[in-house]
Scaffold this motif. Structure first.
Motif, PDB file in Angstrom:
ATOM      1  N   LEU A  21     -27.184 -27.427 -48.659  1.00  0.00           N
ATOM      2  CA  LEU A  21     -26.030 -28.538 -48.307  1.00  0.00           C
ATOM      3  C   LEU A  21     -26.923 -29.704 -47.812  1.00  0.00           C
ATOM      4  N   ALA A  54     -25.891 -28.304 -37.722  1.00  0.00           N
ATOM      5  CA  ALA A  54     -25.768 -26.622 -37.978  1.00  0.00           C
ATOM      6  C   ALA A  54     -27.209 -25.861 -37.845  1.00  0.00           C
ATOM      7  N   LEU A  73     -22.242 -35.474 -44.226  1.00  0.00           N
ATOM      8  CA  LEU A  73     -22.770 -34.352 -44.869  1.00  0.00           C
ATOM      9  C   LEU A  73     -23.879 -34.046 -44.245  1.00  0.00           C
ATOM     10  N   ALA A  85     -17.520 -30.452 -49.713  1.00  0.00           N
ATOM     11  CA  ALA A  85     -18.818 -30.112 -49.331  1.00  0.00           C
ATOM     12  C   ALA A  85     -19.026 -30.233 -47.767  1.00  0.00           C
ATOM     13  N   VAL A  86     -18.626 -31.083 -47.185  1.00  0.00           N
ATOM     14  CA  VAL A  86     -18.754 -31.420 -45.720  1.00  0.00           C
ATOM     15  C   VAL A  86     -17.939 -30.463 -45.162  1.00  0.00           C
ATOM     16  N   LEU A  87     -16.858 -30.020 -45.664  1.00  0.00           N
ATOM     17  CA  LEU A  87     -15.777 -29.173 -44.899  1.00  0.00           C
ATOM     18  C   LEU A  87     -16.727 -27.753 -45.180  1.00  0.00           C
ATOM     19  N   LEU A  88     -17.227 -27.267 -46.246  1.00  0.00           N
ATOM     20  CA  LEU A  88     -17.901 -26.283 -46.356  1.00  0.00           C
ATOM     21  C   LEU A  88     -18.847 -26.184 -45.372  1.00  0.00           C
ATOM     22  N   THR A  89     -19.901 -27.427 -45.195  1.00  0.00           N
ATOM     23  CA  THR A  89     -20.950 -27.316 -44.291  1.00  0.00           C
ATOM     24  C   THR A  89     -20.339 -26.957 -42.823  1.00  0.00           C
ATOM     25  N   ALA A  90     -19.079 -27.623 -42.487  1.00  0.00           N
ATOM     26  CA  ALA A  90     -18.590 -27.388 -41.246  1.00  0.00           C
ATOM     27  C   ALA A  90     -18.370 -25.768 -40.947  1.00  0.00           C
ATOM     28  N   LEU A 106     -26.864 -23.518 -45.467  1.00  0.00           N
ATOM     29  CA  LEU A 106     -26.733 -25.122 -44.877  1.00  0.00           C
ATOM     30  C   LEU A 106     -28.026 -26.205 -45.218  1.00  0.00           C
ATOM     31  N   ALA A 150     -12.390 -21.989 -40.230  1.00  0.00           N
ATOM     32  CA  ALA A 150     -12.820 -22.607 -39.245  1.00  0.00           C
ATOM     33  C   ALA A 150     -12.156 -22.519 -37.807  1.00  0.00           C
ATOM     34  N   LEU A 176     -16.482 -28.023 -35.945  1.00  0.00           N
ATOM     35  CA  LEU A 176     -18.215 -27.804 -35.505  1.00  0.00           C
ATOM     36  C   LEU A 176     -18.337 -27.963 -34.326  1.00  0.00           C
ATOM     37  N   LEU A 226     -23.700 -33.170 -40.315  1.00  0.00           N
ATOM     38  CA  LEU A 226     -23.461 -31.921 -39.897  1.00  0.00           C
ATOM     39  C   LEU A 226     -24.203 -30.863 -40.284  1.00  0.00           C
ATOM     40  N   LEU A 284     -19.794 -23.352 -42.561  1.00  0.00           N
ATOM     41  CA  LEU A 284     -20.833 -22.526 -42.424  1.00  0.00           C
ATOM     42  C   LEU A 284     -21.774 -22.563 -41.339  1.00  0.00           C
ATOM     43  N   GLY A 285     -21.417 -23.798 -40.707  1.00  0.00           N
ATOM     44  CA  GLY A 285     -22.321 -24.280 -39.406  1.00  0.00           C
ATOM     45  C   GLY A 285     -21.503 -23.590 -38.270  1.00  0.00           C
ATOM     46  N   ILE A 286     -20.196 -23.377 -38.354  1.00  0.00           N
ATOM     47  CA  ILE A 286     -19.462 -22.440 -37.457  1.00  0.00           C
ATOM     48  C   ILE A 286     -19.832 -21.040 -37.362  1.00  0.00           C
ATOM     49  N   SER A 340     -13.445 -31.764 -39.695  1.00  0.00           N
ATOM     50  CA  SER A 340     -14.793 -30.795 -39.946  1.00  0.00           C
ATOM     51  C   SER A 340     -15.705 -30.822 -38.794  1.00  0.00           C
TER      52      SER A 340
END
Lengths: 94, 95, 485, 500, 333
Positions: free
Chosen positions: C112, C142, C135, E160-165, C109, E300, B81, C138, E167-169, B77
């Motif tokens: 989260l 973001a 978490l 949630a971390v995966l989701l965050t990454a 974001l 992603a 990013l 990131l 959404l960030g992207i 992840s």
């Protein structure tokens, strides 16, 4: 008896692998390298798979091994094609 | 021998971690830094899996395995990013 | 009531999920879940005050095999801080982000990030902490990049990569601790850990990882660009809560598992780094040309103050001093959390109104934006540590503790830090008070100005006058010398 | 909670709440703002009246609120606090009336009156503070509340003056804070008790007590404008006249002087302080300041600046009286707290009137102003004569007691010359003003006449406050022996201080 | 005898691993560094097998080497487009021995700490606890038991971390359509491979309860299928409608959270599965998670918002038009 045959096949397969790898290192241009690698590896892997299939009693596992061989062949021939195509296009300077 | 395997791979893991960490600090190129962080992370995972290893006969400790699985996903992840940020940064440079 | 521990994490997380699914309703979903998590945080602190520390074993598994959530006075107070700032920043954000797309990106974001914060404050398991840290890192990175400006992207990337390095160092420590002591549960480790190479290396790794994240001098360089280039509500959250979360972990780790490892030299060193951070950060803030940069540098200084407390807390056998200093530390942290978020939110209003945030060109702000100028002043008062802010009481404990422990150098640091802080705050106010020849019409943006003002008032009045419960909540927390017999 | 426990808090709230409300008012709600201002001031006067009566009859008024372990916010009424509270309450009322007239047309009135009320709140809180901790809180609050007032006009000079003001007062505040915390670490919470509480401390702490005293006096000396910490005061006169009046007469400089009185009498105890040898240096510093301020005042052409240097000099009479051991000097010092306030506010009101009505800012422009503005000038004259020490104006009473006290304490050899020299200097810088105002003929036209001559020389709300305060100054001197007079209170305080 | 064989194998693996790591960190050519890194990841998968961690091996091959490698290669390709970002050799690193020494110092210190830790350790650690509670967990693969039951909360946060990454992207901007339509060979391969990958991923998901496998491996494989489709130039107009896409992305984390909260609301406690239902619930969660992980990993890989994600329909049309242009000018043989 089967074990000896299996060992023979595996060894042969490894030999093809080694030959392919040496070819990769020593041959002069991309096409011949590709040629050496894919051919040698596909045969090598085939022999390896055959050897291993002999060792197992479960036909399902043998089937899986053959499947792997087929997959690798498909993937390596496709990628060899792509690499070669790319190289040719670069040579043409487009 | 069990201890040796544990020790050997654990030390390799630690070495990879240190190597990755210091080259992450030392290098200036973004992509290289991301690579270095990934190498360092992999080193840590190796350490954890080595700790979990308990010989060829006994089942390994599954807890570190689960941790490493989580770690791999988290590392992916973060890398994704970071790479997206790098890409975006390049695009703003180009524009 | 222990369910409220779960709710304070689950509500923002559900909010985030729902706002991904229903982007058009993000405002409503976001506000509702933030308010819900505030209610949960209030329930947590209420129960902690009533029954003492709470533990919640997730899945019913004993901590160690499973993961536990835990709340004591320390974590409950920070949880409440975070929920409060969250509500204010959220209300602010509903008006700040004018574009629906941008607002929705912010909400997901941000929710989260809030769940990560709450999960971090309530965590009782080291690996779980690693996940929450990631978490947090990131989502924070973001959010920093949200504006899409070049500076913001650069800052976000640097923030992300350094955060990753910090988390990796933390994880390395966790791995060593698991290797040596066979547990990830903090309270189990507190009982098992004894001085030795394993413990020291783990402590060093984890602490340095967290020091990067909390931006203690000299690991601070990533913070000013990140905090100064993020959108205002994001800067507010980053400065007020995110760096504090990492500091909270440092404190938690040294109060509990590492308590038996601490040595006077080590703790003094942290204190000295804090001292340098106070002076350096304040000095940089004094030189800053932009309001948000000033606020960011001031955060560096304020983090330094928190570290100044450590020698008083970790290396004393005097229980009263320890308790007083711990209360002072927490009050400083809470005040700074509220004041700095107020400052950033107000700075956002100034920036949107003036089109820039260059301090030297803020003449007329007091005429055009009286409420926001007042907020800036309130936040400034709290940052300097003047009464009646909570930071005044905190600083009082710091000075009293330093006198009692005979750490004379600390007095000089507090003196210089306070005067420098007064310098940068009143330089700003001086420009803001300057009369413009053609003042813009006085205007008010209620949804943005009121949350900021509320935070400023809470930092100065609420924490200054009604903070006695802080000490009673902290009573009995981590007695001197850790929990080791 | 009984009324007695609420009264001190109510007195503080009676200006705080109107102040907060005023902030929220629109510029245009003139009437509401005025009624809030005056209502608060009158309510406070009433509450203080009750308190005066109660304290005289030995009632105990104390509000207490715990902020942290060992740190209580305590508001407590004793004779000294009542004296200061009454002074600030009375003068707040008068100044409010004056300020309403003075700022009639200027912008940002809500902001101004809001901070004005906060300033009074801080002063009253300071007066009622029951321990050093509370004192420090209100001391810093006072700094904060006055900064926007000094900077109010927003001109570069105003901002600059305010900045200098802050530099001094905040530095002083930090020194005071350090001193107070150090003392509290040694001796626990420091409540104000007449006669002091430190004499019980073991002898090995005495050197530290000396250093703490130095820190606290330095901190307080900034606001009390003791030389060389006085630099901010002449700069701060850029503020609007009502602010200057309040700053010089009641709020800021008095806070410093009052603090010195508190520290010497109710923390150390004057006898213990003398025993530690702390008073002599304080007295010398005060004496130097008295002479220095007067000398500097001589050469100022700017009227407000001359008054400012006069303040530097006059406020140190209070410190001087405190530094002399003995009840009579105590009376002189304490009563001067009130007397100087009443007289100096008169002078600043008058100066404000000259500026606002005729645009006069300099002494050299004052020729013949007495005939154009007789009421104002009369008030000014009474104030000036009082400052010089001419009987029967209040200033005479203070100086008399100071002199007697010095003789009693055996310090006549240097105190008396200081008093005489200062009075002569006072005369030298005030009498020429009076001469110009009354006996020189006026120039053809005034620098900037803003209010035309009518039945009254200027607006009523500008004229009556100085007249009122001038009369008060006169009355305080004439009826010094009457019950409830400032002198009477000062005697009560001295009696209680020296009771042991 | 076997010890010697194992020892040799270990030595070979480790040397190769170190060589690849060193190469990926120090190679002058960035492209080469990335290739080395992918090799490093694949070798690492072998190491996991060697250390009896097949679950990790699968995940490493799919995610660590596969997807990360694909991402890195894509980043390289972008880098080679802009002239000033071509591989710059890192001179600072080569000429400066300080980092090398530092890393050696760090390694020695940590190595010693590790030795001491092994010495004081109880070799069982938490393994005993895991195995003794395995029966109540609802699954027989201990790693799955830890991931989805004992430490399910970690896994929830991980999703949630995966989701965050992701959404960030996506917050960074629109995904730029970048891949040309594939020639017949590649397209054919992908067309054959995709159903197979889907099948294998379903198998991995199902088998995860009692053998190596599970949601992450299955999801990664599924995502791999998606990435292949993209690499072969299938345009993103094939994405489902926005709502479905969004639903897929959050599927794992939302179902996981919902199960946890429902259990709490009925009075059991957060994520406290009733033992009889545990197996079923875990499978349910894993199924949703597989879908979510696959969608997330795949998206992603795009490096931005696909047009289908966008709220604003007007921009969608424009982007699709751009897609078309790109395809028409694509260099098909």
């Amino acid at each position: 008896m089967t074990e000896i045959l299996a060992a023979l096949l595996v060894t042969l397969g490894l030999a093809f692998f080694i030959a392919g790898s040496i070819g990769l290192l020593r041959l002069p241009d991309l096409y011949s390298r590709l040629h050496a690698l894919t051919k040698a590896d596909n045969v090598g892997l085939g022999l390896l798979v055959m050897g291993l299939a002999l060792l197992t009693d479960d036909p399902f596992i043998a089937l899986k091994l053959v499947l792997i061989w087929l997959l690798v062949m498909a993937a390596s021939s496709a990628s060899a094609h792509l690499i070669a195509q790319r190289a040719r296009r670069r040579e043409r300077g487009t | 021998m069990i201890l040796d395997t544990q020790l050997l791979y654990g030390l390799v893991g630690i070495f990879l971690f240190s190597l990755g960490l210091s080259s992450a600090f030392a290098s200036s190129a973004l992509l290289r830094r991301i690579l270095a962080i990934n190498v360092a992370g992999a080193g840590l995972f190796l350490l954890l899996i080595a700790v979990a290893y308990r010989g060829p006969e006994i089942n390994p400790d599954p807890l570190p395995h689960a941790l490493v699985l989580t770690g791999i996903v988290v590392a992916f992840s973060a890398t994704a990013l970071a790479l997206a940020l790098v890409k975006r940064l390049r695009e703003t440079d180009d524009d | 009531m222990t369910d409220s521990l779960v709710w304070s994490i689950a509500l923002p997380l559900s909010g985030a999920i729902l706002s991904v699914l229903l982007p058009r309703a993000a405002n409503g979903i976001g506000l509702a879940s933030v308010l819900g998590s505030l209610a949960a945080a209030l329930a947590v602190i209420w129960t902690v005050a009533d029954q003492g520390p709470l533990t919640y074993a997730i899945g019913g598994w004993t901590p160690g095999l499973g993961i536990a959530l835990r709340a004591d006075g320390l974590s409950a107070l920070l949880l409440l801080l975070s929920a409060l700032v969250a509500v204010a920043a959220s209300v602010y954000a509903t008006a700040y982000f004018r574009q629906a797309e941008q607002r929705q990106r912010f909400w997901t974001l941000w929710l989260l990030l809030l769940s990560a914060l709450h999960a971090l404050f309530l965590a009782a398991d080291l690996f779980n902490l690693y996940v929450t840290l990631e978490l947090l890192g990131l989502s924070a990175a973001a959010l920093t990049a949200l504006s899409g400006q070049r500076e913001a992207l650069e800052a976000a990337l640097r923030y992300l990569l350094l955060g990753l390095l910090g988390s990796l160092a933390f994880l390395a420590g966790v791995a060593l601790l698991y290797t040596g002591y066979g547990s990830l549960d903090i309270s189990t480790l507190t009982h098992r850990l004894s001085p030795g190479l394993t413990g020291w290396s783990a402590a060093a790794l984890m602490t340095s990882g967290l020091l990067i994240k909390t931006a203690l001098f000299p690991l601070h360089f990533w913070l000013p660009p990140a905090h100064a280039n993020a959108p205002a509500p994001v800067s507010a959250i980053l400065s007020a809560l995110v760096v504090k979360a990492a500091f909270y972990l440092v404190l938690r780790l040294w109060l509990e598992p590492f308590a038996s490892l601490s040595t006077p030299e080590l703790v003094q060193m942290l204190g000295v780094l804090g001292a340098i951070a106070v002076i350096w950060g304040s000095w940089q803030a004094l030189q800053a040309e932009r309001l948000k940069l000033l606020a960011a540098y001031s955060t560096l200084a304020q983090i330094g103050y928190l570290f100044l407390f450590l020698p008083l807390i970790l290396e004393t056998s005097d229980e009263t001093l320890r308790h007083a200093a711990l209360g002072g530390l927490l009050l400083m942290a809470l005040t700074h959390g509220l004041a700095k978020s107020a400052l950033f939110l107000a700075a956002g209003v100034v920036q949107q109104h003036a089109g820039h945030d260059r301090i030297a060109e803020l003449r007329g702000t007091a005429q055009a934006l009286p409420a926001t100028t007042f907020t800036l002043a309130l936040a400034g008062v709290a940052l300097i540590g003047l009464p009646p802010s909570g930071a005044f009481l905190g600083k009082w404990q710091l000075i009293a503790g330093a006198l009692q422990a005979e750490l004379w150098w600390m007095l000089g640091v507090v003196l210089a830090g306070s005067l420098l802080a007064a310098g940068y705050v009143f330089r700003l106010l001086g420009h803001a008070f300057g009369q413009a020849r053609y003042p813009a019409r006085s205007l008010s943006i209620g949804r943005q100005e009121i949350p900021a003002l509320g935070l400023g008032l809470a930092a100065t009045l609420l924490l200054g006058l009604f903070s006695a419960p802080v000490w009673s909540l902290l009573a009995g927390l981590a007695p001197a010398g850790g929990l080791n017999p | 909670m009984s009324f007695d426990a609420w009264l001190p808090a109510l007195i503080v709230l009676s200006s705080l709440l109107p102040g907060v409300l005023i902030f929220t008012l629109r510029e245009g709600s003139h009437r509401l703002r005025t009624s809030l201002n005056l209502g608060g001031a009158l309510l406070k006067l009433l509450l203080v009246g009750i308190m005066i009566w109660g304290v005289f009859h030995e009632h105990v008024y104390e509000s207490r609120w715990s902020l942290a372990p060992g740190l209580d916010l305590v508001l407590h009424a004793d004779a000294l606090s009542v004296l200061f509270v009454s002074l600030s309450t009375l003068l707040w009322l008068v100044t409010t009336v004056y300020a309403i007239g003075y700022l009639e047309t200027s912008p940002h009135r809500s902001r101004f009156f809001g901070f004005f009320s906060l300033c009074v709140t801080a002063t009253v809180g300071l007066a009622l503070a029951g321990n050093l901790f509370t004192f420090v809180i209100f001391y810093e609050l006072l700094t904060l509340a006055t900064y926007p007032l000094v900077a109010h006009r927003g001109t570069p000079e105003a901002i600059r003056g305010a900045r200098i003001y802050l530099k001094y007062t905040l530095s002083g505040g930090v020194l005071l804070l350090f001193g107070v915390i150090w003392l509290q670490v040694l001796a626990g919470p420091i409540a104000f008790v007449q006669g002091g509480i430190l004499s019980d401390l073991p002898a090995e702490l005495h050197p530290q007590l000396g250093w703490i005293f130095l820190l606290m006096i330095l901190g307080l000396g900034v606001k009390a404008a003791i030389v060389p910490l006085h630099g901010w005061l002449p700069q701060a006169m850029v503020a609007p006249a009502p602010v200057s009046a309040l700053l010089h007469a009641v709020a800021v400089v008095k806070a410093g002087a009052f603090g010195i009185v508190r520290v010497v009498y109710d923390v150390y105890g004057v006898e213990f302080a003398a025993e530690l040898g702390l008073l002599t240096s304080l007295g010398l510093a005060a004496a130097v300041t008295i002479v220095y301020g007067s000398v500097r005042a001589l050469s100022q052409d700017n009227l407000k600046k001359r008054l400012a240097y006069s303040t530097v000099s006059q406020v140190s009479y209070i410190a001087l009286g405190t530094a002399i051991l003995g009840p009579i000097a105590t009376i002189g010092g304490v009563v001067h707290l009130v007397h100087q306030g009443v007289m100096k506010i008169t002078l600043f009101f008058a100066a404000g009137n000259y500026a606002e009505t005729l645009g006069i800012h300099k002494v050299s422009e004052m020729d013949g102003v007495g005939r154009r503005m007789p009421g104002t000038t009369l008030a000014f004259s009474i104030g000036a004569l009082g400052m010089i020490g001419v009987p029967p104006v209040a200033g005479f009473v203070s100086k008399w007691y100071l002199g007697l006290g010095a003789v009693e304490a055996g310090l006549a050899s240097w105190v008396l010359p200081v008093l005489v020299a200062s009075s002569l200097l006072n005369a030298a810088y005030f009498l020429p003003i009076l001469y110009r105002a009354w006996f020189r003929t006026s120039a053809s036209d005034w620098p900037h006449e803003q209010i035309p001559a009518r039945r009254l020389e200027t607006h009523g709300s500008l004229l009556w406050p100085p007249v009122m305060t001038a009369l008060l100054a006169l009355a305080a001197g004439l009826f010094a022996a009457a019950p409830y007079s400032p002198l009477e209170w000062a005697e009560l305080i001295a009696a209680r201080e020296y009771r042991q | 005898m076997t010890d010697v064989v194992w020892g040799l194998l270990d030595l070979l693996l480790i040397l190769a691993l170190l060589a690849l790591a060193w190469g990926s960190l120090n190679s002058r050519n960035l492209q080469r560094a990335v290739i080395y890194f992918i090799g490093f990841g694949l070798l690492l998968a072998l190491v996991w097998v060697r250390l009896r961690a097949p679950d990790i091996a699968l995940a490493e091959a799919a995610i660590g080497a596969g997807l990360t490698g694909a991402l890195l290669l894509a980043a390289l390709r972008d880098a080679s487009h802009s002239p000033d970002h071509t591989d710059r050799p890192d001179r600072a690193w080569r000429l400066n021995p300080v980092p090398t020494l530092l890393s050696l110092g760090l390694a020695v210190a940590l190595g010693l700490a590790y030795l001491q830790a092994l010495e004081i350790a109880d070799p069982q650690r938490l393994a005993v606890a895991v195995f003794s509670h395995l029966e109540q967990s609802g699954v027989s693969n201990p790693v799955t038991a830890v991931l989805l039951n004992f430490r399910a909360y970690d896994t929830l946060l991980e999703l949630a971390v995966l989701l965050t990454a992701l959404l960030g992207i996506m917050a960074l901007g629109q995904a730029r359509p970048a891949y040309a339509q594939a020639g017949p060979v590649l397209a054919g391969l992908v067309q054959w491979l995709t159903p197979l990958l889907i099948l294998v991923s379903a198998y991995l998901l199902w088998i995860g309860a009692h053998a190596p496998g599970g949601a992450f491996q299955a999801g990664a494989l599924l995502a791999g299928a998606g990435v292949l489709l993209r690499l072969a130039g299938f345009p993103d107009s094939h994405f489902p409608a926005a709502l479905i896409l969004r639903g897929m992305v959050i599927a794992g984390v939302s179902l996981f959270l919902a199960v946890g909260l429902v259990l709490m609301l009925v009075g059991r406690g957060f994520l406290d599965y009733p033992p009889a239902w545990a197996g079923g619930l875990i499978l349910l969660i894993e199924t949703a998670a597989t879908l979510g992980i696959a969608a997330t990993l795949m998206l992603a890989f795009l490096g931005g918002r696909p047009a289908a994600w966008s709220l604003d329909t007007s921009t969608t049309g424009r982007i699709q038009a751009a897609d078309m242009v790109r395809h028409n000018t694509g260099d098909n043989p």
